[in-house]
Structures are given as C-alpha cells and as structure tokens.
Write a protein that holds these residues in place. Structure first.
Motif, short mmCIF file in Angstrom:
data_model
loop_
_atom_site.label_atom_id
_atom_site.label_comp_id
_atom_site.label_asym_id
_atom_site.label_seq_id
_atom_site.Cartn_x
_atom_site.Cartn_y
_atom_site.Cartn_z
N ASN A 159 0.61 -1.07 -0.12
CA ASN A 159 0.09 0.02 -0.07
C ASN A 159 0.74 1.31 0.02
N GLN A 160 2.20 1.13 -0.37
CA GLN A 160 3.12 2.40 -0.20
C GLN A 160 2.85 3.16 -1.48
N GLN A 161 2.99 4.25 -1.23
CA GLN A 161 3.01 5.54 -2.20
C GLN A 161 4.46 6.11 -2.20
N ILE A 162 5.14 5.91 -3.32
CA ILE A 162 6.61 6.27 -3.28
C ILE A 162 6.65 7.08 -4.70
N ASP A 163 7.48 8.39 -4.44
CA ASP A 163 7.63 9.28 -5.51
C ASP A 163 8.95 9.90 -5.15
N ASP A 164 10.11 9.38 -5.81
CA ASP A 164 11.34 9.62 -5.81
C ASP A 164 11.81 9.93 -7.35
N GLU A 165 13.18 10.00 -7.41
CA GLU A 165 13.79 10.41 -8.84
C GLU A 165 13.72 9.20 -9.72
N THR A 166 13.59 7.87 -9.02
CA THR A 166 13.39 6.68 -10.12
C THR A 166 12.23 5.89 -9.97
#
Ligand SMILES: CC1(C)Nc2nc(N)[nH]c(=O)c2N=C1O
Length: 159
Positions: A104-111
C-alpha cells in the motif's frame, strides 16, 4: 514481505513469447515468489497509433526486495530482452516492466513513482489486475472495480 503488482507490455519482436518468458523470469527474482497472474491481453496502442498492437499482462509477486532492489531486477529483465530507453517517447518496445503497486506504499522519488502514474486510466492494466484480485483497493482507497466501470474494455482481447 510485500505484495507487489508488475505490469508487462511488449509490441516488438514476438511480444507474446517475450511476455511469457518475462513472467517466468520475474518468478525467479531472488527472495520473490509469483503469487498471481492475469490472462494475457492484446490491445491497441495507447498514444502513438503508428505501432503494433501490444501484448499486456500483470503478475503479482510476494517479495522481500525493497522497491529499488525490485526496480533494478525488473530493469535487468528489460535489458535481457533488448529494452533500450532511447526509443521515441511512448514508442514501440521489446519489453516494458512497470511496478504498478508495492503493497500500500506511495513512493515518489527520482527513479520510482508507485502506484504507477498511468494505472487508473489504462484498461490494459486495470483489467489484468482485476483478473488477479477483483476486490483490490488502491492505496488512495479507490476500489479498482469501480474504476473499471468507466474504463471501456474496448478492443482488448484476452488470449
Ligand atoms: C506507449 C504506451 C503508453 N501505450 C501502451 N498501449 C498499450 N495498449 N499497452 C501498453 O503496454 C502501452 N504502453 C505504453 O507505454
């Protein structure tokens, strides 16, 4: 461990064989088990239409890998199948592997952007996920089934 969904897409060089092979390769990633798979679909290209139809599928994996470790494993599999990222934006490709959901993770990084940005408006992603889990709820709380009601199955064919 984490339940993750991977989208597969291919429309060059025998894409059906590529997708079937890539499903087996995903199942062999270290510390990872294949726990679900969709039917395989043929769909018209979304975006530039002057390219071959796509073969699409989604698999569910149970993995101990971190999102970034999983990303490098899927990038390796893309490269095995000759994926270069120098093609035209949204152009044809030998194999595209997208991490659609990571628990259920929400991830928003450079990759990484997870959930995948296009997930909710791509019938070639939504319907295959529903093959695996018809009750799936997105991290934002939306039931995928409710999205499907206004996403036409269109000219997708399950093979
Ligand atoms: C070019 C674009 C947006 N169109 C697609 N269209 C379809 N039907 N399937 C895909 O996997 C797919 N992937 C893409 O990246």
């Amino acid at each position: 461990s984490h339940l993750v969904y991977i989208g597969l897409g291919a429309n060059l060089n025998d894409p059906l064989t590529t997708v079937r092979t890539a499903i087996d390769e995903l199942a062999q990633i270290t510390n990872t088990q294949l726990v679900g798979r969709s039917r395989i679909y043929i769909s018209k290209p979304m975006g530039p239409a002057d390219q071959p139809d796509y073969v699409n599928a989604v698999v569910a994996l149970q993995t101990e890998l971190s999102p970034h470790e999983l990303y490098s494993a899927t990038s390796n599999i893309e490269q095995i199948h000759g994926r270069t990222r120098d093609g035209a934006h949204w152009g044809p490709r030998t194999l595209d592997l997208d991490i659609l959901l990571y628990g259920n993770q929400q991830i928003d990084d450079e990759t990484l952007t997870i959930p995948h940005y296009g997930l909710t408006e791509r019938e070639f992603v939504v319907y295959p996920i529903l093959d695996i889990d018809s009750e799936l709820v997105l991290p934002c709380g939306t039931k995928l089934q409710d999205l499907a009601t206004n996403l036409p199955f269109n000219d997708m064919k399950a093979i």
